[in-house]
Design a protein around this motif. Structure first.
Motif, mmCIF file in Angstrom:
data_model
loop_
_atom_site.group_PDB
_atom_site.id
_atom_site.type_symbol
_atom_site.label_atom_id
_atom_site.label_comp_id
_atom_site.label_asym_id
_atom_site.label_seq_id
_atom_site.Cartn_x
_atom_site.Cartn_y
_atom_site.Cartn_z
ATOM 1 N N THR A 264 55.985 17.816 20.367
ATOM 2 C CA THR A 264 54.686 18.455 20.546
ATOM 3 C C THR A 264 54.716 19.237 21.844
ATOM 4 O OG1 THR A 264 52.286 18.110 20.533
ATOM 5 C CG2 THR A 264 53.578 16.512 21.747
ATOM 6 N N ILE A 311 51.519 15.145 13.357
ATOM 7 C CA ILE A 311 51.297 13.691 13.422
ATOM 8 C C ILE A 311 50.318 13.233 12.344
ATOM 9 C CG2 ILE A 311 49.445 13.806 15.159
ATOM 10 C CD1 ILE A 311 52.192 11.084 14.960
ATOM 11 N N THR A 312 49.339 14.063 12.005
ATOM 12 C CA THR A 312 48.379 13.647 10.974
ATOM 13 C C THR A 312 49.091 13.384 9.653
ATOM 14 O OG1 THR A 312 46.744 15.020 12.089
ATOM 15 C CG2 THR A 312 46.150 14.189 9.926
ATOM 16 N N SER A 386 37.371 14.520 9.679
ATOM 17 C CA SER A 386 37.711 15.728 10.433
ATOM 18 C C SER A 386 38.657 15.352 11.560
ATOM 19 C CB SER A 386 36.418 16.337 10.993
ATOM 20 O OG SER A 386 36.714 17.397 11.878
ATOM 21 N N VAL A 387 39.591 16.231 11.865
ATOM 22 C CA VAL A 387 40.569 15.951 12.928
ATOM 23 C C VAL A 387 41.178 17.223 13.487
ATOM 24 C CG1 VAL A 387 42.535 15.762 11.323
ATOM 25 C CG2 VAL A 387 42.671 14.657 13.549
ATOM 26 N N GLY A 388 41.607 17.152 14.729
ATOM 27 C CA GLY A 388 42.441 18.209 15.291
ATOM 28 C C GLY A 388 41.815 18.983 16.417
ATOM 29 N N GLU A 389 40.515 19.079 16.426
ATOM 30 C CA GLU A 389 39.816 19.846 17.458
ATOM 31 C C GLU A 389 38.347 19.448 17.374
ATOM 32 O OE1 GLU A 389 39.229 23.971 16.336
ATOM 33 O OE2 GLU A 389 40.042 23.542 14.372
ATOM 34 N N PRO A 390 37.598 19.794 18.400
ATOM 35 C CA PRO A 390 36.173 19.477 18.327
ATOM 36 C C PRO A 390 35.558 20.180 17.116
ATOM 37 C CG PRO A 390 36.797 20.198 20.549
ATOM 38 C CD PRO A 390 37.969 20.464 19.658
ATOM 39 N N ASP A 412 34.495 11.922 12.349
ATOM 40 C CA ASP A 412 35.212 12.840 13.239
ATOM 41 C C ASP A 412 36.164 11.975 14.043
ATOM 42 O OD1 ASP A 412 36.100 14.688 15.074
ATOM 43 O OD2 ASP A 412 34.191 14.901 16.121
ATOM 44 N N THR A 413 37.462 12.214 13.873
ATOM 45 C CA THR A 413 38.464 11.298 14.411
ATOM 46 C C THR A 413 39.223 11.942 15.555
ATOM 47 O OG1 THR A 413 40.136 12.089 12.853
ATOM 48 C CG2 THR A 413 38.765 10.244 12.134
ATOM 49 N N THR A 417 49.078 13.237 18.986
ATOM 50 C CA THR A 417 50.458 12.899 18.636
ATOM 51 C C THR A 417 50.878 11.658 19.432
ATOM 52 O OG1 THR A 417 50.911 15.248 18.316
ATOM 53 C CG2 THR A 417 52.818 13.791 18.559
ATOM 54 N N ALA A 499 44.431 11.747 28.724
ATOM 55 C CA ALA A 499 44.728 12.392 27.455
ATOM 56 C C ALA A 499 44.828 13.907 27.555
ATOM 57 C CB ALA A 499 43.642 12.007 26.448
ATOM 58 N N ASP A 501 42.146 15.778 27.748
ATOM 59 C CA ASP A 501 40.910 16.307 27.176
ATOM 60 C C ASP A 501 39.724 16.094 28.096
ATOM 61 O OD1 ASP A 501 41.044 17.112 24.123
ATOM 62 O OD2 ASP A 501 42.454 15.487 24.414
ATOM 63 N N ARG A 516 40.802 20.734 25.557
ATOM 64 C CA ARG A 516 41.817 20.456 26.573
ATOM 65 C C ARG A 516 41.382 20.989 27.931
ATOM 66 N NH1 ARG A 516 46.025 17.299 24.630
ATOM 67 N NH2 ARG A 516 46.983 17.956 26.580
ATOM 68 N N GLY A 525 43.823 23.585 15.194
ATOM 69 C CA GLY A 525 44.182 22.171 15.253
ATOM 70 C C GLY A 525 45.637 21.942 15.629
ATOM 71 N N ARG A 527 48.719 22.283 18.442
ATOM 72 C CA ARG A 527 48.850 22.344 19.874
ATOM 73 C C ARG A 527 49.944 23.319 20.261
ATOM 74 N NH1 ARG A 527 50.308 17.241 23.429
ATOM 75 N NH2 ARG A 527 49.190 16.013 21.890
HETATM 76 C C1 WT7 Z 1 44.669 17.166 20.720
HETATM 77 C C2 WT7 Z 1 45.839 16.439 20.140
HETATM 78 C C3 WT7 Z 1 45.267 14.136 16.177
HETATM 79 C C4 WT7 Z 1 46.018 14.859 15.197
HETATM 80 C C5 WT7 Z 1 45.948 16.343 15.252
HETATM 81 C C6 WT7 Z 1 46.203 16.976 16.585
HETATM 82 C C7 WT7 Z 1 42.508 17.642 20.032
HETATM 83 C C8 WT7 Z 1 42.282 16.079 18.071
HETATM 84 C C9 WT7 Z 1 40.133 15.918 17.898
HETATM 85 C C10 WT7 Z 1 38.760 15.675 17.599
HETATM 86 C C11 WT7 Z 1 38.190 16.995 19.440
HETATM 87 C C12 WT7 Z 1 40.424 16.750 19.002
HETATM 88 C C13 WT7 Z 1 42.474 17.062 21.420
HETATM 89 C C14 WT7 Z 1 43.757 16.282 21.509
HETATM 90 N N1 WT7 Z 1 41.776 16.830 19.079
HETATM 91 N N2 WT7 Z 1 41.296 15.531 17.347
HETATM 92 N N3 WT7 Z 1 38.388 14.910 16.567
HETATM 93 N N4 WT7 Z 1 37.833 16.231 18.409
HETATM 94 N N5 WT7 Z 1 39.459 17.281 19.767
HETATM 95 O O1 WT7 Z 1 47.205 16.305 17.303
HETATM 96 O O2 WT7 Z 1 48.582 18.188 18.197
HETATM 97 O O3 WT7 Z 1 48.651 15.901 19.227
HETATM 98 O O4 WT7 Z 1 46.658 17.396 19.502
HETATM 99 O O5 WT7 Z 1 43.879 17.688 19.672
HETATM 100 O O6 WT7 Z 1 42.467 18.107 22.348
HETATM 101 O O7 WT7 Z 1 44.215 16.102 22.821
HETATM 102 P P1 WT7 Z 1 47.850 16.951 18.560
#
Ligand code: WT7
Length: 655
Positions: A264, A311-312, A386-390, A412-413, A417, A499, A501, A516, A525, A527
């Motif tokens: 990552t 990772i998801t 939901s995952v990956g970003e706000p 919202d999860t 990684t 983290a 964030d 971030r 979503g 990085r």
């Molecule tokens: C970064 C991690 C987790 C798997 C997908 C991304 C952001 C992730 C959320 C959420 C707000 C989120 C963060 C985190 N992030 N989920 N539900 N709400 N932000 O994995 O590539 O390791 O990225 O994704 O900024 O640090 P990743």
């Protein structure tokens, strides 16, 4: 670090409690929080009992060598056995594990019994190719059943896999193969995407000429296109795997045996190989999948739309769901092929009950129009994730109303990684959800929001998200770089995990993620580090200097905006300039992959720098987001900013 984001807090005040009906049938009740709070380690030991251990563990956590954790000490288990064989042994061999749908419309249902046969054959093939426990295997495959089989086969023989997203370019693949010193690459001839065939083998061919550790390339025939072939090195999957025995005795590995490496982006140009191990990882992905998605293995049809390259895909397509005996859909292609209602067609036909996707996809569907999901029967859905970003409140509400018919809880999860598994999320049968908030840490997880001095903030205040106790699925380090692990995560705030964030606690203490606070962008979503894109740009002979920022983007969350200074001898008349810009975007795609292509490249004469020479990205972000440039008094040359802003007007977006 920057706290810019904290000034733009806004939130939705509405709250949606789970229906009585949902709450009554939920896998996990509010008691889980109390149980975990009373004895966190006993709670996790209880969750570890979801798995079959060949040798039981004798201690839950060894944190004596912090921040290097060991979980479930002395325990031995086989991950593939836990995800496949044990379900067959308990009489579920005929249950469909994977309902695969190719982009062309081809379908394949794979039962647990069939999956056991295929994973066993692939494991036997790995052994025949000389792969033994501890050897690394690179996987560069589209989202097809063989990808899942390959990952499970690696896990079965104890060979850590390194899955590289099939959208990455040859150079990115090469550096990941070399860092992990992989002995084998598993790939395909190509993949079906957006109605076309995208070749994959050429990238592998390009990479492996420079990867001395790779002895073989195992190739799945997915599309039938012509491929280059190196005799002795390249082997067809169907030639090697299909003739193997369907019997394979899984060996139990230590709880801390490496399961996989996943690269990552960090804040430097070199990706980090995030290392995950066996017992703790599988425990937490299985528990969170059970608790957050409320999976009912006998009746649910689960669909997580992530690719296995992220990772998801590891945690919530492969390991968590299969450990829980899921029936799940996997889909190879894009959401707009052949038409923009492809996903809703899949939900309707497969009667999907649980859908887990990313805000960027949700916002794209909002843009495409309500009539598309409304034209399909989505009444089977009962939970959305939901995952990956706000997720912005508008997208959350649209997801709830248009996709979930106002009846599905939305989880919202938040996780990473590095965390390996979900850390902050509502419990769908317990938590009243606020649109846009990930709500609170799960049972057994300790998170906090702190200020610059590591002091917890008050309700109603923003700060930095930290994790205050070790957790089972936590990364065990960075492959071959323990110091980077310590410095990157445990040094900002002494001995707690930072983290990267920003987050805010609202008046009720609910957690709102703010994105971030470091030089890492989040595009759809995914990085991507600003430095990585900058390095790619300056590796082009026409570029003298480059600065990259993530600018707010209505669909992708952030978009990549690059500011470049061209070399004196490069073309500089207007027409020449736009062809250079095109060339540079293609160059980044070639170096990293299409996902890293800048949305916009601005050719500038100067970059804003402090007197010590540090590029002031905050100012560039202001320009890219077309805001008034804030305080520029620390600039070495304040006139630079007006020059850049003037240049912006003359450089329209490239898309
Ligand atoms: C970064 C991690 C987790 C798997 C997908 C991304 C952001 C992730 C959320 C959420 C707000 C989120 C963060 C985190 N992030 N989920 N539900 N709400 N932000 O994995 O590539 O390791 O990225 O994704 O900024 O640090 P990743």
């Amino acid at each position: 670090m920057s706290t810019d984001a904290f000034s733009t807090l806004s939130h939705e005040d509405r709250e949606f409690a789970p229906s009585a009906e949902f709450a009554a049938q939920a896998n996990v009740t509010a008691g889980a929080y109390d149980a975990a709070a009373q004895d966190r380690l006993a709670f996790w030991a209880e969750q570890a009992a979801r798995l079959s251990w060949q040798t039981p563990f004798t201690e839950v956590l060894d944190w004596s060598d912090a921040p290097f954790a060991k979980w479930f000490i002395g325990g031995k288990l086989n991950v593939a056995y836990n995800c496949v064989d044990r379900h067959v042994e308990s009489g579920f061999g005929d249950q469909v594990a994977i309902r695969f749908e190719g982009e062309l419309g081809d379908r394949r249902d794979i039962t647990y019994a069939q999956l056991q046969d295929e994973v066993s054959q692939a494991a036997n093939a790995l052994t025949e190719l000389g792969i033994v426990a501890g050897d690394r295997v690179a996987i560069y495959l589209p989202l097809i059943p063989e990808a899942v089989v390959a990952m499970l086969a690696c896990a079965r023989v104890g060979a850590p896999h390194s899955v590289v997203f099939a959208g990455f370019a040859a150079a990115a693949l090469e550096s990941r193969i070399n860092d992990a010193e992989a002995k084998l690459v598993i790939t395909a001839d190509g993949q079906h995407r957006r109605g076309a065939i995208l070749p994959l083998k050429p990238a592998v061919d390009g990479a492996v000429v420079n990867t001395p550790t790779v002895a073989n390339v195992l190739v799945v025939k997915r599309t039938g296109i012509d491929v280059e072939w190196v005799e002795g090195r390249d082997l067809w999957w169907h030639d090697v795997v299909d003739r193997q025995s369907t019997t394979h005795a899984p060996e139990a590995f230590d709880s801390e045996h490496p399961l996989f490496i996943l690269y990552t982006s960090g804040t430097t140009g070199t990706p980090k190989g995030i290392l995950h191990t066996t017992g703790g990882y599988l425990t937490q992905v299985a528990y969170t999948h059970h608790a957050v998605f409320d999976l009912k293995p006998d009746t649910d049809v689960y669909w997580c739309t992530a690719d296995i390259g992220w990772i998801t895909g590891h945690s919530y397509v492969v390991y968590g769901p299969l450990a829980n005996r899921v029936t799940q859909v996997i889909y190879e292609g894009t959401p707009d092929t052949p038409t923009q209602d492809r996903w809703w067609d899949i939900v309707e036909r497969h009667r999907v009950t649980i859908l887990y996707t990313a805000p960027t996809a949700i916002r794209t569907f909002m843009k495409w129009g309500d009539h598309l999901p409304q034209g399909k029967d989505l009444s089977s859905l009962r939970l959305l994730g939901s995952v990956g970003e706000p997720i912005n409140p508008e997208a959350w509400m649209w997801y709830r109303e248009v996709i979930g018919g106002n009846r599905c809880p939305i989880v919202d999860t938040w996780w990473q990684t590095e965390t390996g598994a979900i850390m902050i999320a509502p419990l769908p049968g317990v938590t009243a959800c606020k649109p846009g908030s990930a709500m609170r840490a799960l049972p057994g997880i300790s998170a906090d929001v702190v200020d610059d001095h590591a002091v917890p903030v008050n309700h109603g205040t923003g700060g930095y998200l930290i994790l205050t106790e070790p957790w089972p699925a936590m990364l065990r380090g960075i492959w071959r770089d323990p110091q980077r692990y310590v410095d990157g995560y445990w040094k900002h705030f002494e001995d707690v995990y930072f983290a990267g964030d920003g987050a805010k606690l609202d008046d009720d203490g609910a957690i709102w993620l703010l994105g971030r606070v470091d030089d890492v962008m989040n595009v759809s979503g995914h990085r991507i580090s600003t430095t990585e894109v900058e390095s790619a740009l300056v590796s082009h002979p026409k570029v003298a200097e480059a600065a990259v920022v993530g600018a707010t983007d209505a669909t992708t969350g952030q978009g990549i905006v690059a500011f470049v200074i061209l070399r004196m001898d490069a073309v500089d008349d207007h027409e020449g300039r736009s062809s250079v810009v095109r060339e540079l975007r293609d160059h980044v795609a070639h170096e990293i992959g299409p996902i890293a292509k800048p949305r916009q490249i601005l050719v500038v004469a100067e970059l804003p720098k402090t007197r010590s020479g540090k590029i002031m990205r905050r100012l560039l972000r202001d320009v890219a987001e077309q805001r008034d440039v804030g305080d520029a008094t620390t600039l070495a040359d304040p006139a630079v900013m007006s020059l850049i802003a003037a240049g912006l007007a003359a450089n329209p977006s490239e898309d």
